[in-house]
Write a protein that holds these residues in place. Sequence first.
Motif, PDB file in Angstrom:
ATOM      1  N   GLY A 160      39.789  39.835  38.475  1.00  0.00           N
ATOM      2  CA  GLY A 160      39.633  41.039  39.283  1.00  0.00           C
ATOM      3  C   GLY A 160      39.549  40.802  40.778  1.00  0.00           C
ATOM      4  N   TRP A 205      37.832  42.507  44.458  1.00  0.00           N
ATOM      5  CA  TRP A 205      36.453  42.943  44.686  1.00  0.00           C
ATOM      6  C   TRP A 205      36.294  44.421  44.980  1.00  0.00           C
ATOM      7  N   LYS A 243      37.235  37.493  34.521  1.00  0.00           N
ATOM      8  CA  LYS A 243      36.585  36.823  35.653  1.00  0.00           C
ATOM      9  C   LYS A 243      36.583  37.783  36.838  1.00  0.00           C
ATOM     10  N   GLU A 287      34.451  36.776  42.938  1.00  0.00           N
ATOM     11  CA  GLU A 287      33.173  36.136  43.297  1.00  0.00           C
ATOM     12  C   GLU A 287      32.400  36.973  44.317  1.00  0.00           C
ATOM     13  N   SER A 296      45.625  39.678  45.675  1.00  0.00           N
ATOM     14  CA  SER A 296      46.590  39.693  46.771  1.00  0.00           C
ATOM     15  C   SER A 296      47.913  39.053  46.336  1.00  0.00           C
ATOM     16  N   THR A 336      47.727  35.123  45.997  1.00  0.00           N
ATOM     17  CA  THR A 336      47.081  34.708  44.740  1.00  0.00           C
ATOM     18  C   THR A 336      48.013  35.020  43.569  1.00  0.00           C
ATOM     19  N   LEU A 346      49.162  43.747  42.658  1.00  0.00           N
ATOM     20  CA  LEU A 346      48.955  43.025  43.919  1.00  0.00           C
ATOM     21  C   LEU A 346      48.847  43.975  45.115  1.00  0.00           C
ATOM     22  N   GLU A 392      49.345  43.635  55.139  1.00  0.00           N
ATOM     23  CA  GLU A 392      48.244  44.380  54.516  1.00  0.00           C
ATOM     24  C   GLU A 392      46.941  44.003  55.226  1.00  0.00           C
TER      25      GLU A 392
HETATM   26  P1  NAD Z   1      42.315  37.685  46.017  1.00  0.00           P
HETATM   27  O1  NAD Z   1      43.752  37.522  45.748  1.00  0.00           O
HETATM   28  O2  NAD Z   1      41.698  36.872  47.071  1.00  0.00           O
HETATM   29  O3  NAD Z   1      41.456  37.377  44.688  1.00  0.00           O
HETATM   30  C1  NAD Z   1      41.681  38.081  43.490  1.00  0.00           C
HETATM   31  C2  NAD Z   1      41.057  37.323  42.336  1.00  0.00           C
HETATM   32  O4  NAD Z   1      41.820  36.149  42.065  1.00  0.00           O
HETATM   33  C3  NAD Z   1      39.621  36.836  42.582  1.00  0.00           C
HETATM   34  O5  NAD Z   1      38.879  37.039  41.396  1.00  0.00           O
HETATM   35  C4  NAD Z   1      39.808  35.365  42.862  1.00  0.00           C
HETATM   36  O6  NAD Z   1      38.676  34.584  42.543  1.00  0.00           O
HETATM   37  C5  NAD Z   1      40.965  35.025  41.945  1.00  0.00           C
HETATM   38  N1  NAD Z   1      41.738  33.841  42.311  1.00  0.00           N
HETATM   39  C6  NAD Z   1      41.962  33.324  43.541  1.00  0.00           C
HETATM   40  N2  NAD Z   1      42.749  32.237  43.451  1.00  0.00           N
HETATM   41  C7  NAD Z   1      43.047  32.068  42.148  1.00  0.00           C
HETATM   42  C8  NAD Z   1      43.832  31.122  41.421  1.00  0.00           C
HETATM   43  N3  NAD Z   1      44.487  30.148  42.038  1.00  0.00           N
HETATM   44  N4  NAD Z   1      43.913  31.259  40.086  1.00  0.00           N
HETATM   45  C9  NAD Z   1      43.288  32.255  39.440  1.00  0.00           C
HETATM   46  N5  NAD Z   1      42.520  33.167  40.070  1.00  0.00           N
HETATM   47  C10 NAD Z   1      42.405  33.078  41.410  1.00  0.00           C
HETATM   48  O7  NAD Z   1      42.116  39.239  46.257  1.00  0.00           O
HETATM   49  P2  NAD Z   1      40.835  40.011  46.785  1.00  0.00           P
HETATM   50  O8  NAD Z   1      40.650  39.644  48.217  1.00  0.00           O
HETATM   51  O9  NAD Z   1      39.728  39.855  45.832  1.00  0.00           O
HETATM   52  O10 NAD Z   1      41.327  41.520  46.683  1.00  0.00           O
HETATM   53  C11 NAD Z   1      42.112  42.141  47.634  1.00  0.00           C
HETATM   54  C12 NAD Z   1      43.568  42.132  47.230  1.00  0.00           C
HETATM   55  O11 NAD Z   1      43.717  42.710  45.937  1.00  0.00           O
HETATM   56  C13 NAD Z   1      44.422  42.983  48.163  1.00  0.00           C
HETATM   57  O12 NAD Z   1      45.642  42.319  48.413  1.00  0.00           O
HETATM   58  C14 NAD Z   1      44.670  44.234  47.353  1.00  0.00           C
HETATM   59  O13 NAD Z   1      45.811  44.947  47.707  1.00  0.00           O
HETATM   60  C15 NAD Z   1      44.745  43.702  45.972  1.00  0.00           C
HETATM   61  N6  NAD Z   1      44.470  44.756  44.992  1.00  0.00           N
HETATM   62  C16 NAD Z   1      45.491  45.232  44.210  1.00  0.00           C
HETATM   63  C17 NAD Z   1      45.270  46.262  43.307  1.00  0.00           C
HETATM   64  C18 NAD Z   1      46.384  46.817  42.443  1.00  0.00           C
HETATM   65  O14 NAD Z   1      46.083  47.459  41.456  1.00  0.00           O
HETATM   66  N7  NAD Z   1      47.638  46.596  42.759  1.00  0.00           N
HETATM   67  C19 NAD Z   1      43.989  46.799  43.173  1.00  0.00           C
HETATM   68  C20 NAD Z   1      42.966  46.284  43.972  1.00  0.00           C
HETATM   69  C21 NAD Z   1      43.220  45.268  44.870  1.00  0.00           C
END
Ligand code: NAD
Length: 485
Positions: A151, A153, A177, A180, A230, A233, A252, A382
């Motif tokens: 997920g 945050w 998961k 964090e 994102s 990720t 994403l 973004e």
């Molecule tokens: P993030 O990409 O930093 O992290 C997302 C999740 O991935 C976290 O739980 C993180 O711990 C995990 N993660 C990070 N690296 C990883 C890896 N190598 N392997 C597996 N898991 C890993 O995103 P964020 O900052 O938590 O959230 C913001 C982003 O999420 C924004 O880009 C937003 O647009 C996107 N988002 C998309 C939607 C959608 O439905 N399309 C909804 C909400 C948020």
Amino acid sequence: MSYDPQPTASHFIDGAYVEDTNGTPIPVIYPATGETIATLYAATPAIVEQAITSARKAQAAWAAMTGTERGRILRRAADMIRERNHDLSVLETYDTGKPYQETSVADATSGADALEYFGGLAGSLTGEHIQLGEDWVYTRREALGLCVGIGAWNYPTQIACWKAAPALACGNAMIFKPSETTPLCALKVAEILIEAGLPAGLFNVVQGMGEVGQSLVTDARVDKVSLTGSVPTGRKVYAAAAEGIKHVTMELGGKSPMIVFEDADIDNAVSGAILGNFYSSGQICSNGTRVFVHRDIKEAFLARLSERLENAVIGDPMDPDTSFGPMVSERQMQIALDYVAKGEAEGARLIYGGKRIERDGFYMQPTVFADVKDDMVIAREEIFGPVMAVLDFEDEAEVMARANATEFGLAAGVFTQNLTRAHRVAARFEAGTCYINTYNDAPVEAPFGGMKNSGVGRENSKAAINHYSQLKSVYVRMGDVEAPF
Ligand code: NAD
């Protein structure tokens, strides 16, 4: 504080809270004050192993139950979530800093909708019968096995439920998961599912940073990965999943366009722009952050927008009157403020906000830039914060080309009174979720997801079933088998 947000333990595995303090500590910081309100520990390899073993063990018996039986448990959980909406909303506010005014109507309630909807669908999942002369083929809709949900945050309860509900309805087990940054809410979802009768092991929650996600995604016993996060990720997780030929759903990021034509109802368009930029302090993936406004109404639109922004009630997110809260973290606030500085440096006209608010916690003002040009960084990247970019346009063909000139394709919106233009524009948007004279609605009945770099697969609706199940074809011959020798 109305209650202590510190959970019993960090993880929820096999129907119970589990702790392992050997993991890296994860402080939970309340965004409204900057205080640490709980401490959890990232999963160690032993915890991950426990979660995978228990989920694998539980899944076959779950898949063997009837859909109606599975659905009944999910619907019971939905009812329990609704009954506990107040406490769950308070916890969501502790986790994310979003105002209670929002969390009490948009988070646990949306999670409950998903559990109710997929609980209702579970009993009607079927394969089909395909007649071939005297022979026939039937298809069985089967579970994938063990699904991993990861997920972001911004919507910790909703994301956990949007992934768990269709996964469980189809007979899978899920390990979730959380981010964090917001680890608290998914634990409550797990608790409630167990109380509603879900057999132990079918929804396990493990905490941790990216490495814990990575260790789940690369495990051969995992069949599917659904990530909300994102684009960078998403690339890593998709690549890791590809190594094991796993199913994926990728939800994403975005940089979605909202087009306001000269015949639009200006107040509705302003409302759409406010919802699509400032709800959840702008931390929503589908936000319409590039607002293209027709030159003829631009000044009227900006004037009305500035007036309406004066009505934002910025303050303690637990106060039900507060309509604009802090950002989730100091880091995320700093990222957004850095974009404001980039916008100013590139010559965009700052017409509202732009500053950190002097108080505890991670508050910044709702911010609007006008005269933004397509090539400016604030129009391309973004931001994931309360920063709206207003761009001018003159004709439809030009604005469509500019709206679609982005790597992202999550959402898009159009405000106009012209019926045919509205549908023509919606058809031409390169985006998974489009809005006509509204913005950011996400009912469980409708597919949600991105095109282009914004994602793969769809959440919600009947479409999600295809992403949490697979079809097996069974050929049945009625006559003799003919062989060449
Ligand atoms: P993030 O990409 O930093 O992290 C997302 C999740 O991935 C976290 O739980 C993180 O711990 C995990 N993660 C990070 N690296 C990883 C890896 N190598 N392997 C597996 N898991 C890993 O995103 P964020 O900052 O938590 O959230 C913001 C982003 O999420 C924004 O880009 C937003 O647009 C996107 N988002 C998309 C939607 C959608 O439905 N399309 C909804 C909400 C948020």
